[in-house]
Design a protein around this motif. Structure first.
Motif, PDB file in Angstrom:
ATOM      1  N   THR A  65      31.596  37.526-133.462  1.00 55.77           N
ATOM      2  CA  THR A  65      31.930  36.147-133.821  1.00 55.77           C
ATOM      3  C   THR A  65      33.438  35.944-133.885  1.00 55.77           C
ATOM      4  O   THR A  65      33.939  34.857-133.597  1.00 55.77           O
ATOM      5  CB  THR A  65      31.292  35.760-135.174  1.00 55.77           C
ATOM      6  N   GLY A 111      29.042  32.822-130.937  1.00 52.80           N
ATOM      7  CA  GLY A 111      28.505  32.151-132.112  1.00 52.80           C
ATOM      8  C   GLY A 111      27.441  32.964-132.826  1.00 52.80           C
ATOM      9  O   GLY A 111      26.582  33.592-132.185  1.00 52.80           O
ATOM     10  N   LYS A 140      24.949  31.842-134.553  1.00 55.25           N
ATOM     11  CA  LYS A 140      23.628  31.261-134.304  1.00 55.25           C
ATOM     12  C   LYS A 140      23.036  31.803-133.008  1.00 55.25           C
ATOM     13  O   LYS A 140      21.833  32.085-132.927  1.00 55.25           O
ATOM     14  CB  LYS A 140      23.712  29.733-134.259  1.00 55.25           C
ATOM     15  N   GLN A 141      23.875  31.958-131.999  1.00 61.40           N
ATOM     16  CA  GLN A 141      23.385  32.499-130.736  1.00 61.40           C
ATOM     17  C   GLN A 141      22.979  33.959-130.902  1.00 61.40           C
ATOM     18  O   GLN A 141      21.942  34.390-130.388  1.00 61.40           O
ATOM     19  CB  GLN A 141      24.459  32.393-129.653  1.00 61.40           C
TER      20      GLN A 141
END
Length: 343
Positions: free
Chosen positions: A290, A295, A297-298
């Motif tokens: 990150t 990301g 979330k990914q």
């Protein structure tokens, strides 16, 4: 098939159990169950022996626990193999070579989104199996070409058998010997291996996955092979793996899954860990990514979780491995709750 992520759990195929049903029961405690390989039950359960059934010229010495290839016998048996290879029977796992496969398929697998099989991969098999001159068969051009095709057929037949009883199976290949090709002593270059292995993967049916516990050049697997799943020992190698940021970014951009082997299976290592410490360890690895613009979330959306390795050497037999599976489920539950991940 779109592969669901969100920190689902799975594990490597090898278990230290000698009781078939207990091993299958354990596999079914995970989100993505698998049929177990049980080398303590029988030498034929060894992953190299298991895939060798009906391979021309193969000699299995159960007493010495050794598998070799007789080159002369290989060519002698090719005609008989060719006569049988149009059908699927010759590529199926027999009960002698896998006591758990049929037991797994006999269970009710309908509650699971995915189910998994496994096979040793051709690069590892080709380096492990030697001929009468102790030369790895991967260095024999004729045998190497045959070997890639033979293992691909084995994988595809296994996939079809699973497909008959579940709508979403896949079979990943174990490649513990993959890092060998990056050593200066290897006579099989990484460039040639990538070409051969890429063609092999392209011939497989269903999602294409690779598992390994070693430390290769990770860009080899992350870029240019059209893999869908990469399973790694994140507990030992996650920090090294996370340095390949650009390759990981490209891999995830393709919608692919990384399976993070974060829970140790050695008794002494597991005894030093807690669920919270393991979650923190994994989040630190993810933080490396990150911090370079990938990301979170990914990452979460495209992550599975697993034990770090198979383990057959604990003094307590299967007990530590079963505790590792239980810890894995707790790690996954904590992450799903913390990041509000849907099932």
């Amino acid at each position: 098939m779109q592969l669901p992520g969100n920190c689902r759990t799975t594990a490597m195929g090898i278990l230290p159990h000698q009781e078939i049903e207990r091993a299958v029961d354990l596999a079914l405690t995970l989100d993505i169950p698998f049929w177990p390989q049980l080398p303590r039950y029988s030498y034929y359960e060894d992953m190299y022996v298991q895939v060798s059934e009906h391979f021309p010229g193969i000699l299995v010495d159960e007493r010495q626990q050794r598998i070799t290839l007789d080159t002369g016998r290989f060519f002698e048996e090719l005609a008989d193999y060719a006569a049988q290879s149009d059908g699927e029977e010759i590529f199926k796992l027999s009960p002698q070579y896998s006591v758990a496969f049929d037991a797994f398929l006999a269970r009710d697998l309908s509650p699971y989104r995915l189910v998994r099989g496994q096979s040793i991969g051709p690069i590892s098999f080709g380096h492990k199996i030697v001929d009468e001159n102790l030369k790895p068969v991967i260095y024999n051009d004729d045998i190497r070409e045959f070997m890639y095709d033979f293992i691909a057929r084995k994988v595809n037949v296994q996939y079809r058998q699973m497909k008959e009883i579940h709508p979403a199976p896949f079979v990943w290949v174990d490649e513990p010997g993959l890092e060998i090709i990056f050593g200066s002593f290897s006579g099989y270059s990484s460039e040639r291996a990538k070409k051969d292995f890429g063609s092999f993967l392209h011939s497989l049916e269903g999602p294409r996955g690779v598992h390994l516990c070693g430390n290769p050049d990770w860009s080899f697997l992350l870029q240019g092979l059209d893999l869908n799943i990469l399973s790694i020992d994140a507990y030992s190698l996650g920090q090294i793996f996370s340095r390949y940021t650009d390759a990981i970014r490209e891999f995830l951009a393709g919608g692919n899954i990384i399976c993070w082997g974060i829970v140790p299976t050695l008794s002494e290592e597991l005894g030093q860990e807690s669920v919270e410490k393991l979650v923190g360890r994994l989040e630190e690895i993810w933080g490396n990514l990150t911090g370079k613009g990938i990301g979170l979330k990914q990452i979460l959306r495209q992550s599975w979780l697993a034990p770090a390795r198979c383990c057959l050497i604990n003094a307590d037999g299967y007990l530590t491995v079963e505790r590792s599976f239980a810890t894995l489920r707790q790690v996954a539950a904590l992450l799903r709750d913390k990041y509000n991940l849907a099932d």
